[in-house]
Scaffold this motif. Structure first.
Motif, PDB file in Angstrom:
ATOM      1  N   ALA A 130      46.893  35.262  36.708  1.00 28.89           N
ATOM      2  CA  ALA A 130      48.225  35.297  35.952  1.00 28.89           C
ATOM      3  C   ALA A 130      49.329  35.006  36.971  1.00 28.89           C
ATOM      4  O   ALA A 130      49.084  35.310  38.100  1.00 28.89           O
ATOM      5  CB  ALA A 130      48.254  36.628  35.199  1.00 28.89           C
ATOM      6  N   ALA A 131      50.413  35.049  36.536  1.00 29.34           N
ATOM      7  CA  ALA A 131      51.539  34.880  37.421  1.00 29.34           C
ATOM      8  C   ALA A 131      51.913  36.050  38.120  1.00 29.34           C
ATOM      9  O   ALA A 131      51.517  37.172  37.889  1.00 29.34           O
ATOM     10  CB  ALA A 131      52.831  34.448  36.375  1.00 29.34           C
ATOM     11  N   SER A 132      52.415  35.812  39.464  1.00 28.74           N
ATOM     12  CA  SER A 132      52.689  36.674  40.381  1.00 28.74           C
ATOM     13  C   SER A 132      51.598  37.620  40.812  1.00 28.74           C
ATOM     14  O   SER A 132      51.880  38.870  40.989  1.00 28.74           O
ATOM     15  CB  SER A 132      53.801  37.446  39.875  1.00 28.74           C
ATOM     16  OG  SER A 132      55.058  36.653  39.680  1.00 28.74           O
ATOM     17  N   ARG A 133      50.304  37.471  40.731  1.00 30.77           N
ATOM     18  CA  ARG A 133      49.256  38.137  41.017  1.00 30.77           C
ATOM     19  C   ARG A 133      48.348  37.414  42.380  1.00 30.77           C
ATOM     20  O   ARG A 133      48.372  36.321  42.388  1.00 30.77           O
ATOM     21  CB  ARG A 133      48.278  38.277  39.975  1.00 30.77           C
ATOM     22  CG  ARG A 133      48.644  39.166  38.900  1.00 30.77           C
ATOM     23  CD  ARG A 133      47.640  39.444  37.824  1.00 30.77           C
ATOM     24  NE  ARG A 133      48.022  40.403  36.815  1.00 30.77           N
ATOM     25  CZ  ARG A 133      47.359  40.694  35.652  1.00 30.77           C
ATOM     26  NH1 ARG A 133      46.313  40.054  35.438  1.00 30.77           N
ATOM     27  NH2 ARG A 133      47.915  40.992  34.629  1.00 30.77           N
ATOM     28  N   THR A 134      47.883  38.245  43.200  1.00 31.34           N
ATOM     29  CA  THR A 134      46.866  37.889  44.108  1.00 31.34           C
ATOM     30  C   THR A 134      45.456  38.462  43.349  1.00 31.34           C
ATOM     31  O   THR A 134      45.005  39.429  43.111  1.00 31.34           O
ATOM     32  CB  THR A 134      47.088  38.850  45.260  1.00 31.34           C
ATOM     33  OG1 THR A 134      48.274  38.189  46.038  1.00 31.34           O
ATOM     34  CG2 THR A 134      45.935  38.330  46.476  1.00 31.34           C
ATOM     35  N   VAL A 135      44.747  37.414  43.468  1.00 32.26           N
ATOM     36  CA  VAL A 135      43.192  37.560  42.793  1.00 32.26           C
ATOM     37  C   VAL A 135      42.112  37.433  43.965  1.00 32.26           C
ATOM     38  O   VAL A 135      41.934  36.561  44.440  1.00 32.26           O
ATOM     39  CB  VAL A 135      43.192  36.565  41.683  1.00 32.26           C
ATOM     40  CG1 VAL A 135      41.779  36.630  40.948  1.00 32.26           C
ATOM     41  CG2 VAL A 135      44.277  36.462  40.549  1.00 32.26           C
ATOM     42  N   ALA A 136      41.136  38.332  43.769  1.00 31.83           N
ATOM     43  CA  ALA A 136      39.951  38.219  44.666  1.00 31.83           C
ATOM     44  C   ALA A 136      38.903  37.732  43.607  1.00 31.83           C
ATOM     45  O   ALA A 136      38.744  38.344  42.538  1.00 31.83           O
ATOM     46  CB  ALA A 136      39.532  39.808  45.055  1.00 31.83           C
ATOM     47  N   PRO A 137      38.570  36.473  43.985  1.00 33.92           N
ATOM     48  CA  PRO A 137      37.446  35.928  43.031  1.00 33.92           C
ATOM     49  C   PRO A 137      36.206  36.763  42.843  1.00 33.92           C
ATOM     50  O   PRO A 137      35.790  37.285  43.735  1.00 33.92           O
ATOM     51  CB  PRO A 137      37.304  34.554  43.610  1.00 33.92           C
ATOM     52  CG  PRO A 137      38.325  34.300  44.244  1.00 33.92           C
ATOM     53  CD  PRO A 137      38.805  35.763  44.917  1.00 33.92           C
ATOM     54  N   LEU A 138      35.861  36.773  41.480  1.00 30.74           N
ATOM     55  CA  LEU A 138      34.621  37.554  41.187  1.00 30.74           C
ATOM     56  C   LEU A 138      33.269  36.779  41.318  1.00 30.74           C
ATOM     57  O   LEU A 138      32.167  37.384  41.933  1.00 30.74           O
ATOM     58  CB  LEU A 138      34.734  37.942  39.588  1.00 30.74           C
ATOM     59  CG  LEU A 138      35.780  38.923  39.120  1.00 30.74           C
ATOM     60  CD1 LEU A 138      35.699  39.064  37.474  1.00 30.74           C
ATOM     61  CD2 LEU A 138      35.328  40.451  39.710  1.00 30.74           C
ATOM     62  N   ASN A 139      33.504  35.438  41.071  1.00 31.87           N
ATOM     63  CA  ASN A 139      32.013  34.643  41.361  1.00 31.87           C
ATOM     64  C   ASN A 139      32.020  34.245  42.802  1.00 31.87           C
ATOM     65  O   ASN A 139      32.116  32.955  42.871  1.00 31.87           O
ATOM     66  CB  ASN A 139      32.118  33.521  40.219  1.00 31.87           C
ATOM     67  CG  ASN A 139      30.724  33.019  40.004  1.00 31.87           C
ATOM     68  OD1 ASN A 139      29.969  33.161  40.866  1.00 31.87           O
ATOM     69  ND2 ASN A 139      30.397  32.509  39.009  1.00 31.87           N
ATOM     70  N   THR A 140      31.698  35.326  43.614  1.00 34.42           N
ATOM     71  CA  THR A 140      31.689  34.788  45.132  1.00 34.42           C
ATOM     72  C   THR A 140      30.478  33.688  45.542  1.00 34.42           C
ATOM     73  O   THR A 140      30.970  32.816  46.228  1.00 34.42           O
ATOM     74  CB  THR A 140      31.943  36.003  46.076  1.00 34.42           C
ATOM     75  OG1 THR A 140      30.702  36.869  45.625  1.00 34.42           O
ATOM     76  CG2 THR A 140      33.196  36.665  45.966  1.00 34.42           C
ATOM     77  N   ALA A 141      29.522  33.963  44.850  1.00 33.31           N
ATOM     78  CA  ALA A 141      28.265  32.959  45.260  1.00 33.31           C
ATOM     79  C   ALA A 141      28.753  31.566  44.679  1.00 33.31           C
ATOM     80  O   ALA A 141      28.439  30.712  45.778  1.00 33.31           O
ATOM     81  CB  ALA A 141      27.188  33.644  44.453  1.00 33.31           C
ATOM     82  N   ALA A 142      29.341  31.336  43.593  1.00 32.11           N
ATOM     83  CA  ALA A 142      29.749  30.030  43.231  1.00 32.11           C
ATOM     84  C   ALA A 142      30.759  29.325  44.028  1.00 32.11           C
ATOM     85  O   ALA A 142      30.941  28.354  44.283  1.00 32.11           O
ATOM     86  CB  ALA A 142      30.068  30.001  41.794  1.00 32.11           C
ATOM     87  N   LEU A 143      31.731  30.359  44.837  1.00 34.75           N
ATOM     88  CA  LEU A 143      32.797  29.909  45.522  1.00 34.75           C
ATOM     89  C   LEU A 143      32.599  29.917  46.894  1.00 34.75           C
ATOM     90  O   LEU A 143      33.572  29.793  47.816  1.00 34.75           O
ATOM     91  CB  LEU A 143      33.989  30.883  45.151  1.00 34.75           C
ATOM     92  CG  LEU A 143      34.390  30.540  43.648  1.00 34.75           C
ATOM     93  CD1 LEU A 143      35.358  31.654  43.215  1.00 34.75           C
ATOM     94  CD2 LEU A 143      34.566  29.182  43.027  1.00 34.75           C
ATOM     95  N   THR A 144      31.320  30.013  47.294  1.00 34.05           N
ATOM     96  CA  THR A 144      31.047  29.860  48.754  1.00 34.05           C
ATOM     97  C   THR A 144      30.709  28.439  49.132  1.00 34.05           C
ATOM     98  O   THR A 144      30.243  27.916  48.402  1.00 34.05           O
ATOM     99  CB  THR A 144      29.607  30.776  49.271  1.00 34.05           C
ATOM    100  OG1 THR A 144      30.260  32.267  48.722  1.00 34.05           O
ATOM    101  CG2 THR A 144      29.315  30.690  50.458  1.00 34.05           C
ATOM    102  N   SER A 145      30.893  28.070  50.441  1.00 40.73           N
ATOM    103  CA  SER A 145      30.538  26.617  50.890  1.00 40.73           C
ATOM    104  C   SER A 145      31.472  25.852  50.034  1.00 40.73           C
ATOM    105  O   SER A 145      30.998  24.681  49.963  1.00 40.73           O
ATOM    106  CB  SER A 145      29.251  26.535  50.894  1.00 40.73           C
ATOM    107  OG  SER A 145      28.519  27.382  51.748  1.00 40.73           O
ATOM    108  N   MET A 146      32.748  25.982  49.833  1.00 37.95           N
ATOM    109  CA  MET A 146      33.625  24.962  49.019  1.00 37.95           C
ATOM    110  C   MET A 146      33.797  23.935  50.150  1.00 37.95           C
ATOM    111  O   MET A 146      34.383  24.179  51.117  1.00 37.95           O
ATOM    112  CB  MET A 146      34.613  25.661  48.534  1.00 37.95           C
ATOM    113  CG  MET A 146      34.478  27.115  47.535  1.00 37.95           C
ATOM    114  SD  MET A 146      34.258  26.104  46.044  1.00 37.95           S
ATOM    115  CE  MET A 146      35.686  25.713  45.198  1.00 37.95           C
ATOM    116  N   CYS A 147      33.751  22.862  49.741  1.00 36.58           N
ATOM    117  CA  CYS A 147      34.172  21.489  50.534  1.00 36.58           C
ATOM    118  C   CYS A 147      35.305  20.914  49.716  1.00 36.58           C
ATOM    119  O   CYS A 147      36.379  21.325  49.862  1.00 36.58           O
ATOM    120  CB  CYS A 147      32.944  20.599  50.616  1.00 36.58           C
ATOM    121  SG  CYS A 147      31.632  21.379  51.608  1.00 36.58           S
TER     122      CYS A 147
END
Length: 119
Positions: free
Chosen positions: A75-92
């Motif tokens: 949402a606007a003006s928020r800092t978000v810690a992603p929940l799906n860390t496994a899927a967002l690992t090793s992002m190229c």
């Protein structure tokens, strides 16, 4: 005495243009997406991702191991810690999408999003 290991960090931004729902290509340097810094003017929508094997490659929607599109509630003006860390690992090479593959949401103005990676 053991040494303290400090993770590498990488902070970058991406922009979704006015009237568009997908950002330009981002190089995640093979690291894990740890924080998303949302702009104040975000047109309400969730966030999803498209990833490619190589720079300039074919960007396909990112799904988790259960076959569900990786979606972050933002949402606007928020800092978000992603929940799906496994899927967002090793992002190229990837792009950020406003909305989902089935229901993309065009941003009303250009939106710059901050992305913090750790590795």
């Amino acid at each position: 005495m053991s040494e303290r290991v400090v993770p590498r960090t990488y902070l970058t931004t991406c922009t979704i243009a006015a009237g568009a729902s997908l950002s330009a290509e981002i190089d995640g340097k093979g690291m894990r997406l740890a924080k998303i810094f949302m702009p104040s003017g975000w047109t309400a929508a969730s966030m999803t991702f498209a990833e490619a094997e190589a720079s300039g490659g074919t960007f396909d929607p990112l799904y988790d191991g259960a076959g569900i599109e990786v979606t972050e509630s933002v949402a606007a003006s928020r800092t978000v810690a992603p929940l799906n860390t496994a899927a967002l690992t090793s992002m190229c090479y990837f792009k950020v999408r406003s909305g989902t593959v089935a229901s993309a949401v065009n941003q009303e103005a250009a939106r710059t999003i901050g992305l913090l990676f750790v590795g």
